[in-house]
Design an enzyme around this catalytic site. Structure first.
Site, mmCIF file in Angstrom:
data_model
loop_
_atom_site.group_PDB
_atom_site.id
_atom_site.type_symbol
_atom_site.label_atom_id
_atom_site.label_comp_id
_atom_site.label_asym_id
_atom_site.label_seq_id
_atom_site.Cartn_x
_atom_site.Cartn_y
_atom_site.Cartn_z
ATOM 1 N N LYS A 54 -69.656 -90.155 -136.806
ATOM 2 C CA LYS A 54 -69.592 -88.593 -136.496
ATOM 3 C C LYS A 54 -70.872 -88.157 -137.105
ATOM 4 O O LYS A 54 -71.415 -87.353 -136.513
ATOM 5 C CB LYS A 54 -68.295 -88.071 -136.792
ATOM 6 C CG LYS A 54 -67.083 -88.403 -136.005
ATOM 7 C CD LYS A 54 -66.070 -87.567 -136.426
ATOM 8 C CE LYS A 54 -64.964 -87.640 -135.265
ATOM 9 N NZ LYS A 54 -64.128 -86.604 -135.131
ATOM 10 N N LYS A 85 -64.195 -83.412 -143.082
ATOM 11 C CA LYS A 85 -63.825 -84.669 -141.813
ATOM 12 C C LYS A 85 -64.417 -86.061 -142.212
ATOM 13 O O LYS A 85 -65.494 -86.077 -142.633
ATOM 14 C CB LYS A 85 -64.696 -84.134 -140.608
ATOM 15 C CG LYS A 85 -64.187 -82.677 -140.092
ATOM 16 C CD LYS A 85 -65.014 -82.200 -138.893
ATOM 17 C CE LYS A 85 -64.487 -82.531 -137.607
ATOM 18 N NZ LYS A 85 -65.322 -82.017 -136.532
ATOM 19 N N GLU A 94 -67.658 -79.120 -142.511
ATOM 20 C CA GLU A 94 -68.108 -78.259 -141.488
ATOM 21 C C GLU A 94 -67.429 -76.878 -141.827
ATOM 22 O O GLU A 94 -66.406 -76.634 -142.391
ATOM 23 C CB GLU A 94 -67.660 -78.752 -140.200
ATOM 24 C CG GLU A 94 -68.684 -79.617 -139.607
ATOM 25 C CD GLU A 94 -67.976 -80.149 -138.215
ATOM 26 O OE1 GLU A 94 -66.903 -79.625 -137.747
ATOM 27 O OE2 GLU A 94 -68.692 -80.717 -137.611
ATOM 28 N N HIS A 153 -61.390 -75.302 -127.347
ATOM 29 C CA HIS A 153 -61.883 -76.698 -127.417
ATOM 30 C C HIS A 153 -62.157 -76.740 -125.826
ATOM 31 O O HIS A 153 -61.676 -76.816 -124.987
ATOM 32 C CB HIS A 153 -60.777 -77.551 -127.483
ATOM 33 C CG HIS A 153 -61.308 -79.079 -127.235
ATOM 34 N ND1 HIS A 153 -61.416 -80.055 -128.317
ATOM 35 C CD2 HIS A 153 -61.764 -79.645 -126.302
ATOM 36 C CE1 HIS A 153 -62.029 -81.015 -127.728
ATOM 37 N NE2 HIS A 153 -62.082 -81.026 -126.419
ATOM 38 N N GLU A 166 -67.800 -83.650 -131.380
ATOM 39 C CA GLU A 166 -68.193 -85.000 -131.071
ATOM 40 C C GLU A 166 -68.308 -85.591 -129.698
ATOM 41 O O GLU A 166 -68.238 -84.648 -128.760
ATOM 42 C CB GLU A 166 -66.942 -85.862 -131.677
ATOM 43 C CG GLU A 166 -65.734 -85.772 -130.776
ATOM 44 C CD GLU A 166 -64.609 -86.831 -131.163
ATOM 45 O OE1 GLU A 166 -64.942 -87.652 -131.751
ATOM 46 O OE2 GLU A 166 -63.380 -86.492 -130.860
ATOM 47 N N ASN A 208 -67.493 -88.453 -126.537
ATOM 48 C CA ASN A 208 -66.616 -89.652 -126.301
ATOM 49 C C ASN A 208 -67.317 -90.590 -125.378
ATOM 50 O O ASN A 208 -67.526 -89.860 -124.155
ATOM 51 C CB ASN A 208 -65.130 -89.133 -125.743
ATOM 52 C CG ASN A 208 -64.466 -88.568 -126.865
ATOM 53 O OD1 ASN A 208 -64.216 -89.010 -128.116
ATOM 54 N ND2 ASN A 208 -63.958 -87.472 -126.645
ATOM 55 N N ARG A 257 -66.527 -92.761 -123.386
ATOM 56 C CA ARG A 257 -65.426 -93.525 -122.475
ATOM 57 C C ARG A 257 -64.995 -92.412 -121.332
ATOM 58 O O ARG A 257 -65.209 -91.187 -121.381
ATOM 59 C CB ARG A 257 -64.453 -94.110 -123.259
ATOM 60 C CG ARG A 257 -63.800 -92.667 -124.035
ATOM 61 C CD ARG A 257 -62.419 -93.151 -124.777
ATOM 62 N NE ARG A 257 -62.159 -92.321 -125.817
ATOM 63 C CZ ARG A 257 -61.387 -91.125 -125.466
ATOM 64 N NH1 ARG A 257 -61.215 -90.516 -124.348
ATOM 65 N NH2 ARG A 257 -61.096 -90.169 -126.625
ATOM 66 N N ARG A 267 -49.822 -83.500 -119.857
ATOM 67 C CA ARG A 267 -49.575 -84.711 -120.493
ATOM 68 C C ARG A 267 -48.258 -84.625 -120.781
ATOM 69 O O ARG A 267 -47.737 -84.361 -121.881
ATOM 70 C CB ARG A 267 -50.549 -84.959 -121.412
ATOM 71 C CG ARG A 267 -52.053 -85.031 -121.361
ATOM 72 C CD ARG A 267 -52.541 -85.774 -122.853
ATOM 73 N NE ARG A 267 -54.002 -85.663 -122.613
ATOM 74 C CZ ARG A 267 -54.866 -86.142 -123.571
ATOM 75 N NH1 ARG A 267 -54.178 -86.960 -124.429
ATOM 76 N NH2 ARG A 267 -56.081 -85.986 -123.694
HETATM 77 P P1 ADP Z 1 -61.247 -86.408 -133.814
HETATM 78 O O1 ADP Z 1 -62.003 -87.401 -133.282
HETATM 79 O O2 ADP Z 1 -60.093 -86.786 -135.074
HETATM 80 O O3 ADP Z 1 -60.396 -86.146 -132.553
HETATM 81 P P2 ADP Z 1 -62.630 -83.897 -133.476
HETATM 82 O O4 ADP Z 1 -63.959 -83.573 -134.412
HETATM 83 O O5 ADP Z 1 -62.714 -84.021 -132.142
HETATM 84 O O6 ADP Z 1 -61.822 -85.070 -134.427
HETATM 85 O O7 ADP Z 1 -61.745 -82.746 -133.856
HETATM 86 C C1 ADP Z 1 -60.423 -82.770 -133.505
HETATM 87 C C2 ADP Z 1 -59.961 -81.336 -133.277
HETATM 88 O O8 ADP Z 1 -59.886 -80.939 -134.597
HETATM 89 C C3 ADP Z 1 -60.745 -80.336 -132.714
HETATM 90 O O9 ADP Z 1 -60.191 -80.404 -131.114
HETATM 91 C C4 ADP Z 1 -60.121 -78.922 -133.211
HETATM 92 O O10 ADP Z 1 -58.980 -78.529 -132.705
HETATM 93 C C5 ADP Z 1 -60.324 -79.394 -134.851
HETATM 94 N N1 ADP Z 1 -61.440 -79.139 -135.473
HETATM 95 C C6 ADP Z 1 -62.671 -79.975 -135.514
HETATM 96 N N2 ADP Z 1 -63.639 -79.551 -136.078
HETATM 97 C C7 ADP Z 1 -63.143 -78.334 -136.221
HETATM 98 C C8 ADP Z 1 -64.160 -77.243 -137.003
HETATM 99 N N3 ADP Z 1 -65.207 -77.266 -137.539
HETATM 100 N N4 ADP Z 1 -63.472 -75.854 -136.970
HETATM 101 C C9 ADP Z 1 -61.830 -75.690 -136.617
HETATM 102 N N5 ADP Z 1 -61.353 -76.817 -136.070
HETATM 103 C C10 ADP Z 1 -61.952 -77.887 -135.945
#
Ligand code: ADP
Length: 447
Positions: free
Chosen positions: A116, A157, A199, A207, A286, A288, A290, A336
């Site tokens: 990441k 994270k 962050e 999202h 992030e 993905n 795929r 889902r």
């Molecule tokens: P993972 O790969 O573990 O799924 P992500 O980075 O995609 O992690 O984040 C997953 C979820 O976490 C996001 O959809 C959101 O709900 C929450 N999230 C991630 N980053 C933030 C942030 N900076 N502030 C608030 N929520 C966050």
């Protein structure tokens, strides 16, 4: 074009890929564990190879067995679906070393986006907006200093993160060191890597993710956005295309930014750039590399078969359309549906004793279940995906209501009753929800 493809997955996504192959005149090979000998993906493929016992580590993640299955059957390419080996750069390398084609991005891009911190630094340099925070790994002292600058709450994270694990919020300075140590411990246990970064924690974001497709001739297009804000424990539950929060100008703008960035990167195949969206601004979280579970909502509004395009571009063909050819029509929603208690989400594997799938105009049902099928306890609990498409969001919600009422899955618990409630909720009907809405709703409803 390939003559035979091995599908290195199970469940509904294996069927989905099998369908695209059949429509392209490509023969298919299913692989399965001993627990899946009776599974629908095994029945529908042209050939099937047992690759090991029930635990995924010994079957669906068993690289030598999957490569051997290709050699035995003469399959030329492997589609990994989602999960399992789909974002495993080492597997993509091995597939190539054996003279086979991995239907997915280049291994270096899988590797880059799988970390990441590297992903965030890369996309930032390519002009994609990111969440304010550390540009890399943080020590406790650096984290405290930076948190003061960007302001609490902050989110710790894991750089190797996935599935929402290794993520901890610190609301105040007092909570920071605990958040850092628990995030590191969780990341170490889940991913064997305790590197964490920080962050700004966005308080009420949506999202929103952008689907892209790229060929090996330098063409990249975006297929618009999906709104996946309805989540529980960072897992998506309900997805829409387009987002109730975006207008066409915003879609074009973020789509353009992403398309230009991935053109510069030389990306190949399908990919999704995930953002949080708050107060009219996008923040990358992030990428993905795929196919995503929720890809059918994009297919519904664009009419583009994403799996077919993945296969075509992996074979070296160019995308048969340009950005201007892509038209977004109507609205689509996916539920889902899991084999779980609808409110406690306790998994409910077992035998399906009754089954009736919904149908009619604008209804798509992607699943691998059938009457008498026993959902094994070894894998994820996704039982089926119900996707509805209509002229506009309002009609889509009405169609979803009636489709949910037609669907019968007996013998196990499913999350269908939850969706029957959600589709009648005023906030959902108004499209007024953030990523925290569902968890709050579940608490307030006493679940
Ligand atoms: P993972 O790969 O573990 O799924 P992500 O980075 O995609 O992690 O984040 C997953 C979820 O976490 C996001 O959809 C959101 O709900 C929450 N999230 C991630 N980053 C933030 C942030 N900076 N502030 C608030 N929520 C966050």
């Amino acid at each position: 074009m390939f003559e035979k493809i091995l599908i290195a997955n199970r469940g509904e996504i294996a069927l989905r890929i099998n369908r695209a192959c059949k429509e392209m005149g490509i023969a298919t090979v299913a692989v399965h564990s001993t627990a899946d000998a009776d599974a629908m993906h095994v029945r529908l493929a042209d050939e099937a190879v047992c690759i090991g016992p029930a635990p995924a580590g010994q079957s669906y993640l068993n690289m030598p067995a999957i490569i051997a299955a290709c050699e035995i059957t003469g399959a030329e390419a492997i589609h990994p679906g989602y999960g399992f080996l789909s974002e495993n750069a080492k597997f993509a390398d091995i597939v190539k070393e054996h003279g086979l084609t991995f239907i997915g991005p280049l291994p270096e891009h899988i590797r880059m986006m799988g970390d990441k911190i590297t992903a965030k630094q890369t996309v930032k340099a390519l002009g994609i907006p990111t969440v304010p925070g550390s540009d890399g790994e943080v020590s406790d002292a650096e984290a405290a200093k930076l948190a003061k600058e960007i302001g609490y709450p902050v989110l710790i994270k894991a750089t190797a993160g996935g599935g929402g694990r290794g993520m901890k919020v610190a609301k105040t300075a007092d909570e920071l060191s605990f958040a850092l140590s628990t995030a590191r411990a969780e990341a170490k246990a889940a991913f064997g890597n305790d590197t964490v970064y920080m962050e700004k924690y966005l308080e009420k974001p949506r999202h929103i993710e952008v689907q892209i497709l790229a060929d090996s001739h330098g063409k990249v297009v975006h297929l618009g956005e999906r709104d996946c804000s309805l989540q529980r424990r960072h897992q998506k539950v309900w997805e829409e295309a387009g987002s109730p929060a975006l207008n066409a100008a915003e879609r074009d703008e973020i789509g353009g930014i992403v398309t230009r960035a991935l053109t510069q990167l030389g990306y190949l195949g399908a990919g999704t750039i995930e953002f949080l969206y708050e107060d009219g601004r996008f923040y990358f979280i992030e990428m993905n590399t795929r196919l995503q579970v929720e890809h059918p909502v994009t297919e519904a509004i664009t009419g583009i078969d994403i799996v077919r395009e993945q296969i075509r571009v992996a074979a070296g063909a160019g995308l048969g359309f340009s950005q201007d050819d892509i038209v977004f029509e109507g609205h689509a929603i996916e539920c889902r549906i899991n084999a779980e208690n609808p409110f406690t989400f306790r998994p409910s594997p077992g035998t399906i004793t009754q089954f009736h799938s919904p149908g009619g105009l604008g209804v798509r049902f992607d699943s691998a279940i059938y009457t008498g099928y026993r959902i094994p306890p070894y894998y994820d609990s996704l039982a089926c995906k119900l996707i509805v498409h209509a002229k506009n969001r309002n009609e889509c919600l009405l169609r979803l209501r009636r489709a949910l009422d037609e669907l019968v899955v007996g013998g196990i618990e499913t999350t269908i009753p939850l969706f029957q409630k959600l589709v009648r909720e005023p906030d959902i009907i108004n499209g007024d929800y953030s990523i925290h809405w569902l968890e709050k709703y579940l608490v307030e409803a006493g679940h």
